[in-house]
Write a protein that holds these residues in place. Structure first.
Motif, PDB file in Angstrom:
ATOM      1  N   LEU A   2       6.811 191.238 -43.524  1.00 17.69           N
ATOM      2  CA  LEU A   2       6.663 190.388 -44.697  1.00 17.69           C
ATOM      3  C   LEU A   2       5.511 190.944 -45.522  1.00 17.69           C
ATOM      4  O   LEU A   2       4.380 190.996 -45.040  1.00 17.69           O
ATOM      5  CB  LEU A   2       6.394 188.945 -44.270  1.00 17.69           C
ATOM      6  CG  LEU A   2       6.294 187.900 -45.361  1.00 17.69           C
ATOM      7  CD1 LEU A   2       7.610 187.791 -46.126  1.00 17.69           C
ATOM      8  CD2 LEU A   2       5.944 186.561 -44.762  1.00 17.69           C
ATOM      9  N   ILE A  49       6.761 182.078 -43.504  1.00 17.33           N
ATOM     10  CA  ILE A  49       7.386 182.113 -44.825  1.00 17.33           C
ATOM     11  C   ILE A  49       7.263 180.756 -45.510  1.00 17.33           C
ATOM     12  O   ILE A  49       7.020 180.673 -46.721  1.00 17.33           O
ATOM     13  CB  ILE A  49       8.855 182.552 -44.698  1.00 17.33           C
ATOM     14  CG1 ILE A  49       8.909 183.990 -44.174  1.00 17.33           C
ATOM     15  CG2 ILE A  49       9.590 182.429 -46.012  1.00 17.33           C
ATOM     16  CD1 ILE A  49      10.281 184.462 -43.793  1.00 17.33           C
ATOM     17  N   PHE A  84      10.757 190.174 -47.481  1.00 19.65           N
ATOM     18  CA  PHE A  84      10.995 190.038 -46.048  1.00 19.65           C
ATOM     19  C   PHE A  84      11.959 191.157 -45.687  1.00 19.65           C
ATOM     20  O   PHE A  84      13.142 191.094 -45.979  1.00 19.65           O
ATOM     21  CB  PHE A  84      11.567 188.650 -45.755  1.00 19.65           C
ATOM     22  CG  PHE A  84      11.840 188.349 -44.313  1.00 19.65           C
ATOM     23  CD1 PHE A  84      11.087 188.897 -43.295  1.00 19.65           C
ATOM     24  CD2 PHE A  84      12.858 187.484 -43.969  1.00 19.65           C
ATOM     25  CE1 PHE A  84      11.339 188.592 -41.975  1.00 19.65           C
ATOM     26  CE2 PHE A  84      13.121 187.169 -42.659  1.00 19.65           C
ATOM     27  CZ  PHE A  84      12.364 187.732 -41.655  1.00 19.65           C
ATOM     28  N   ASN A 108      10.930 185.302 -37.200  1.00 20.81           N
ATOM     29  CA  ASN A 108      10.998 184.830 -38.583  1.00 20.81           C
ATOM     30  C   ASN A 108      12.449 184.626 -39.006  1.00 20.81           C
ATOM     31  O   ASN A 108      13.336 185.379 -38.593  1.00 20.81           O
ATOM     32  CB  ASN A 108      10.319 185.812 -39.529  1.00 20.81           C
ATOM     33  CG  ASN A 108       8.821 185.849 -39.337  1.00 20.81           C
ATOM     34  OD1 ASN A 108       8.210 184.841 -39.012  1.00 20.81           O
ATOM     35  ND2 ASN A 108       8.224 187.009 -39.525  1.00 20.81           N
TER      36      ASN A 108
END
Length: 140
Positions: A2, A49, A84, A108
């Motif tokens: 990220l 996120i 991402f 994630n």
């Protein structure tokens, strides 16, 4: 991975290109009939996120870009663009019962609303992943 992709920094661009490959050329994009998704509404996301998305009051949306060795999910928060980055070998996509897709990489994830124009793009991503995955992968 990220990363903040707001600025054209060579070291970040190099990391992204190493992870998922350089952008498709014009002929490859034409052959794929496009390498980008329509605008997707984010329903849920992992903690890392979600903390970025919660910083502003805007509608949480993203788009997906296909690359030769993976995908990039881009979203905006506080006038910054975040990427991402997911290589195909770590990509998992699950279709939910509530008309949604959940896209995972390790711990994630991003859960997006599945509209009718998203289904062909997800099928295209899964087809490309199948082409890039070896038949007999070796364990490390």
């Amino acid at each position: 991975m990220l990363v903040n992709d707001s600025y054209n920094l060579p070291e970040i661009n190099e990391k992204i290109d190493t992870e998922v490959g350089k952008q498709f050329g014009f002929k490859a994009r034409w052959k794929l009939k496009g390498n980008g998704s329509p605008k997707l509404t984010i329903i849920n996301a992992s903690t890392e996120i979600n903390t970025l998305l919660a910083l502003d009051q805007n509608t949480n949306t993203c788009n997906i870009e296909m690359r030769p060795k993976g995908i990039i999910i881009r979203f905006r928060s506080l006038l910054e663009t975040f990427a991402f980055v997911i290589p195909y070998y770590k990509l998992n996509i699950y279709k939910g019962e509530s008309h949604s897709y959940t896209i995972y990489k390790d711990q994630n994830f991003v859960k997006v609303k599945a509209t009718t124009n998203v289904h062909p793009f997800i099928e295209k991503v899964l087809g490309e992943k199948a082409l890039q995955t070896p038949e007999n992968p070796t364990l490390f």
